[in-house]
Design a protein around this motif. Structure first.
Motif, PDB file in Angstrom:
ATOM      1  N   ARG A   6       0.822  -1.211   0.000  1.00  0.00           N
ATOM      2  CA  ARG A   6       0.000   0.000   0.000  1.00  0.00           C
ATOM      3  C   ARG A   6       0.856   1.262   0.000  1.00  0.00           C
ATOM      4  NH1 ARG A   6      -5.257   1.723   1.265  1.00  0.00           N
ATOM      5  NH2 ARG A   6      -5.481   3.484   2.678  1.00  0.00           N
ATOM      6  N   VAL A   7       0.358   2.260  -0.698  1.00  0.00           N
ATOM      7  CA  VAL A   7       0.907   3.608  -0.653  1.00  0.00           C
ATOM      8  C   VAL A   7      -0.126   4.449   0.078  1.00  0.00           C
ATOM      9  CG1 VAL A   7       1.550   5.634  -2.005  1.00  0.00           C
ATOM     10  CG2 VAL A   7       2.166   3.343  -2.824  1.00  0.00           C
ATOM     11  N   ASP A   8       0.312   5.149   1.117  1.00  0.00           N
ATOM     12  CA  ASP A   8      -0.618   5.920   1.942  1.00  0.00           C
ATOM     13  C   ASP A   8       0.155   7.089   2.527  1.00  0.00           C
ATOM     14  OD1 ASP A   8      -2.215   6.878   4.113  1.00  0.00           O
ATOM     15  OD2 ASP A   8      -3.149   4.913   4.313  1.00  0.00           O
ATOM     16  N   ASP A   9      -0.269   8.315   2.218  1.00  0.00           N
ATOM     17  CA  ASP A   9       0.529   9.460   2.688  1.00  0.00           C
ATOM     18  C   ASP A   9       0.519   9.617   4.204  1.00  0.00           C
ATOM     19  OD1 ASP A   9      -1.982  10.624   3.083  1.00  0.00           O
ATOM     20  OD2 ASP A   9      -1.596  12.347   1.782  1.00  0.00           O
ATOM     21  N   ARG A  10      -0.341   8.877   4.890  1.00  0.00           N
ATOM     22  CA  ARG A  10      -0.326   8.883   6.364  1.00  0.00           C
ATOM     23  C   ARG A  10       0.401   7.659   6.910  1.00  0.00           C
ATOM     24  NH1 ARG A  10      -6.567   9.339   7.330  1.00  0.00           N
ATOM     25  NH2 ARG A  10      -6.460   7.935   5.567  1.00  0.00           N
ATOM     26  N   MET A  11       0.797   6.770   6.067  1.00  0.00           N
ATOM     27  CA  MET A  11       1.476   5.494   6.347  1.00  0.00           C
ATOM     28  C   MET A  11       0.678   4.625   7.307  1.00  0.00           C
ATOM     29  SD  MET A  11       5.554   5.865   5.766  1.00  0.00           S
ATOM     30  CE  MET A  11       5.999   6.424   7.349  1.00  0.00           C
ATOM     31  N   ILE A  12       0.876   4.754   8.604  1.00  0.00           N
ATOM     32  CA  ILE A  12       0.205   3.872   9.563  1.00  0.00           C
ATOM     33  C   ILE A  12      -0.793   4.700  10.362  1.00  0.00           C
ATOM     34  CG2 ILE A  12       0.489   2.264  11.470  1.00  0.00           C
ATOM     35  CD1 ILE A  12       3.435   1.964  10.573  1.00  0.00           C
ATOM     36  N   HIS A  13      -2.043   4.285  10.306  1.00  0.00           N
ATOM     37  CA  HIS A  13      -3.100   5.002  11.026  1.00  0.00           C
ATOM     38  C   HIS A  13      -4.250   4.032  11.273  1.00  0.00           C
ATOM     39  CE1 HIS A  13      -5.298   5.317   7.188  1.00  0.00           C
ATOM     40  NE2 HIS A  13      -4.084   5.498   6.689  1.00  0.00           N
ATOM     41  N   GLY A  14      -5.270   4.483  11.930  1.00  0.00           N
ATOM     42  CA  GLY A  14      -6.372   3.624  12.332  1.00  0.00           C
ATOM     43  C   GLY A  14      -7.030   2.864  11.203  1.00  0.00           C
ATOM     44  N   LEU A  22      -8.407  -6.299   8.943  1.00  0.00           N
ATOM     45  CA  LEU A  22      -9.521  -7.249   9.059  1.00  0.00           C
ATOM     46  C   LEU A  22      -9.761  -7.987   7.749  1.00  0.00           C
ATOM     47  CD1 LEU A  22     -12.124  -5.119  11.060  1.00  0.00           C
ATOM     48  CD2 LEU A  22     -10.750  -7.031  11.909  1.00  0.00           C
ATOM     49  N   GLU A  23      -9.419  -7.348   6.644  1.00  0.00           N
ATOM     50  CA  GLU A  23      -9.659  -7.924   5.315  1.00  0.00           C
ATOM     51  C   GLU A  23      -8.484  -8.764   4.808  1.00  0.00           C
ATOM     52  OE1 GLU A  23     -12.513  -7.441   3.473  1.00  0.00           O
ATOM     53  OE2 GLU A  23     -13.391  -6.263   5.097  1.00  0.00           O
ATOM     54  N   VAL A  24      -7.293  -8.372   5.188  1.00  0.00           N
ATOM     55  CA  VAL A  24      -6.076  -9.006   4.683  1.00  0.00           C
ATOM     56  C   VAL A  24      -5.260  -9.481   5.883  1.00  0.00           C
ATOM     57  CG1 VAL A  24      -3.979  -8.650   3.317  1.00  0.00           C
ATOM     58  CG2 VAL A  24      -6.061  -7.415   2.712  1.00  0.00           C
ATOM     59  N   PRO A  25      -4.789 -10.729   5.863  1.00  0.00           N
ATOM     60  CA  PRO A  25      -3.997 -11.233   7.001  1.00  0.00           C
ATOM     61  C   PRO A  25      -2.797 -10.332   7.300  1.00  0.00           C
ATOM     62  CG  PRO A  25      -4.468 -13.001   5.439  1.00  0.00           C
ATOM     63  CD  PRO A  25      -4.918 -11.722   4.798  1.00  0.00           C
ATOM     64  N   CYS A  26      -2.631 -10.021   8.586  1.00  0.00           N
ATOM     65  CA  CYS A  26      -1.571  -9.087   8.973  1.00  0.00           C
ATOM     66  C   CYS A  26      -1.078  -9.401  10.378  1.00  0.00           C
ATOM     67  CB  CYS A  26      -2.119  -7.662   8.925  1.00  0.00           C
ATOM     68  SG  CYS A  26      -0.968  -6.401   9.499  1.00  0.00           S
ATOM     69  N   ILE A 105      -3.227   2.080  -3.829  1.00  0.00           N
ATOM     70  CA  ILE A 105      -2.919   3.481  -3.550  1.00  0.00           C
ATOM     71  C   ILE A 105      -4.052   4.022  -2.679  1.00  0.00           C
ATOM     72  CG2 ILE A 105      -2.478   5.782  -4.484  1.00  0.00           C
ATOM     73  CD1 ILE A 105      -0.376   3.882  -5.490  1.00  0.00           C
ATOM     74  N   GLY A 106      -3.695   4.440  -1.477  1.00  0.00           N
ATOM     75  CA  GLY A 106      -4.670   5.005  -0.545  1.00  0.00           C
ATOM     76  C   GLY A 106      -4.651   6.517  -0.603  1.00  0.00           C
ATOM     77  N   PRO A 107      -4.796   7.150   0.551  1.00  0.00           N
ATOM     78  CA  PRO A 107      -4.877   8.608   0.592  1.00  0.00           C
ATOM     79  C   PRO A 107      -3.637   9.309   0.030  1.00  0.00           C
ATOM     80  CG  PRO A 107      -5.569   7.673   2.679  1.00  0.00           C
ATOM     81  CD  PRO A 107      -4.999   6.554   1.867  1.00  0.00           C
ATOM     82  N   GLY A 108      -3.922  10.359  -0.694  1.00  0.00           N
ATOM     83  CA  GLY A 108      -2.902  11.262  -1.196  1.00  0.00           C
ATOM     84  C   GLY A 108      -3.490  12.659  -1.167  1.00  0.00           C
ATOM     85  N   ASN A 109      -3.014  13.478  -0.282  1.00  0.00           N
ATOM     86  CA  ASN A 109      -3.600  14.805  -0.067  1.00  0.00           C
ATOM     87  C   ASN A 109      -3.521  15.700  -1.291  1.00  0.00           C
ATOM     88  OD1 ASN A 109      -4.433  14.451   2.605  1.00  0.00           O
ATOM     89  ND2 ASN A 109      -2.377  14.860   3.369  1.00  0.00           N
ATOM     90  N   ASP A 110      -4.503  16.594  -1.387  1.00  0.00           N
ATOM     91  CA  ASP A 110      -4.438  17.644  -2.399  1.00  0.00           C
ATOM     92  C   ASP A 110      -3.247  18.537  -2.061  1.00  0.00           C
ATOM     93  OD1 ASP A 110      -6.810  16.671  -3.410  1.00  0.00           O
ATOM     94  OD2 ASP A 110      -8.053  18.149  -2.393  1.00  0.00           O
ATOM     95  N   ARG A 111      -2.501  18.922  -3.084  1.00  0.00           N
ATOM     96  CA  ARG A 111      -1.354  19.821  -2.904  1.00  0.00           C
ATOM     97  C   ARG A 111      -1.059  20.488  -4.229  1.00  0.00           C
ATOM     98  NH1 ARG A 111       1.928  14.476  -3.381  1.00  0.00           N
ATOM     99  NH2 ARG A 111      -0.049  13.657  -3.975  1.00  0.00           N
ATOM    100  N   PRO A 112      -0.296  21.546  -4.213  1.00  0.00           N
ATOM    101  CA  PRO A 112       0.000  22.240  -5.468  1.00  0.00           C
ATOM    102  C   PRO A 112       0.616  21.282  -6.492  1.00  0.00           C
ATOM    103  CG  PRO A 112       0.746  23.538  -3.592  1.00  0.00           C
ATOM    104  CD  PRO A 112       0.313  22.200  -3.056  1.00  0.00           C
ATOM    105  N   GLY A 113       0.101  21.349  -7.707  1.00  0.00           N
ATOM    106  CA  GLY A 113       0.625  20.519  -8.782  1.00  0.00           C
ATOM    107  C   GLY A 113       0.038  19.122  -8.849  1.00  0.00           C
ATOM    108  N   PRO A 147     -11.278  -1.126   1.943  1.00  0.00           N
ATOM    109  CA  PRO A 147     -11.569  -2.360   1.213  1.00  0.00           C
ATOM    110  C   PRO A 147     -12.813  -2.274   0.328  1.00  0.00           C
ATOM    111  CG  PRO A 147     -10.929  -2.871   3.454  1.00  0.00           C
ATOM    112  CD  PRO A 147     -11.049  -1.371   3.367  1.00  0.00           C
ATOM    113  N   ASP A 148     -13.794  -1.487   0.732  1.00  0.00           N
ATOM    114  CA  ASP A 148     -15.022  -1.383  -0.055  1.00  0.00           C
ATOM    115  C   ASP A 148     -15.181  -0.022  -0.755  1.00  0.00           C
ATOM    116  OD1 ASP A 148     -15.297  -0.052   2.337  1.00  0.00           O
ATOM    117  OD2 ASP A 148     -17.330  -0.749   2.745  1.00  0.00           O
ATOM    118  N   VAL A 149     -14.098   0.751  -0.847  1.00  0.00           N
ATOM    119  CA  VAL A 149     -14.159   2.065  -1.490  1.00  0.00           C
ATOM    120  C   VAL A 149     -13.002   2.198  -2.481  1.00  0.00           C
ATOM    121  CG1 VAL A 149     -14.164   4.567  -1.161  1.00  0.00           C
ATOM    122  CG2 VAL A 149     -15.190   3.095   0.576  1.00  0.00           C
TER     123      VAL A 149
END
Length: 163
Positions: A6-14, A22-26, A105-113, A147-149
């Motif tokens: 996963r790519v996630d600009d917050r990396m590890i979060h809730g 819950l969806e993928v073994p971890c 690819i998960g969250p990626g904040n809006d930013r210039p460019g 998982p569902d979005v």
């Protein structure tokens, strides 16, 4: 072994810990980011976000040294980077083969460019080039916050970046 990439600009979060785990073994999470790995406060914050999991925050050099050990482990790890450029470094430049062929690819904040693809999913041209390289290396890239979005695959958006 790697069970999820996963790519996630917050990396590890809730969301990562509660929904995806819950969806993928971890059994644990490996976050690769030089800045976070070098900052004790950030490292501690990421580790505290997943108190019931093994959490590692590594530099790229440490990941490269430990990659085979991760693959050989019986533990199932999420591999997470903060942005697509960092994931390209692991999957394409390092040639790391996690044993799964989908990159989420998960969250990626809006930013210039950055070009907004969906709710909280924006990428820059440099990130688009990294995603294209990841796909050319044989991976499917899916934009999915939860998982569902999902808003679709890279093929749905690549023309916005000249591919």
């Amino acid at each position: 072994m790697i069970s999820f990439v996963r790519v996630d600009d917050r990396m590890i979060h809730g969301q990562t810990v509660t929904r995806w785990a819950l969806e993928v073994p971890c059994d644990g999470i490996i976050a690769v980011n030089d800045a976070a790995a070098s900052n004790p406060v950030l490292k501690s914050a990421y580790k505290s976000a997943a108190p019931d999991k093994k959490v590692f925050v590594w530099t790229f050099d440490h990941f490269k040294e430990s990659a085979q050990k991760v693959l050989d482990s019986d533990s199932r790890y999420f591999l997470i980077t903060k942005n697509p450029v960092d994931m390209k470094k692991i999957l394409v430049d390092f040639g790391f083969k996690p044993g799964i062929n989908t990159v989420i690819i998960g969250p990626g904040n809006d930013r210039p460019g950055a070009v907004k693809l969906g709710n909280n999913q924006s990428i820059t041209q440099e990130e688009a080039e990294a995603i294209e390289a990841i796909e050319k290396a044989g991976y499917k890239v899916k934009f999915q916050l939860l998982p569902d979005v999902s808003i679709g695959y890279w093929s749905d958006f690549k023309s916005k970046f000249g591919f």
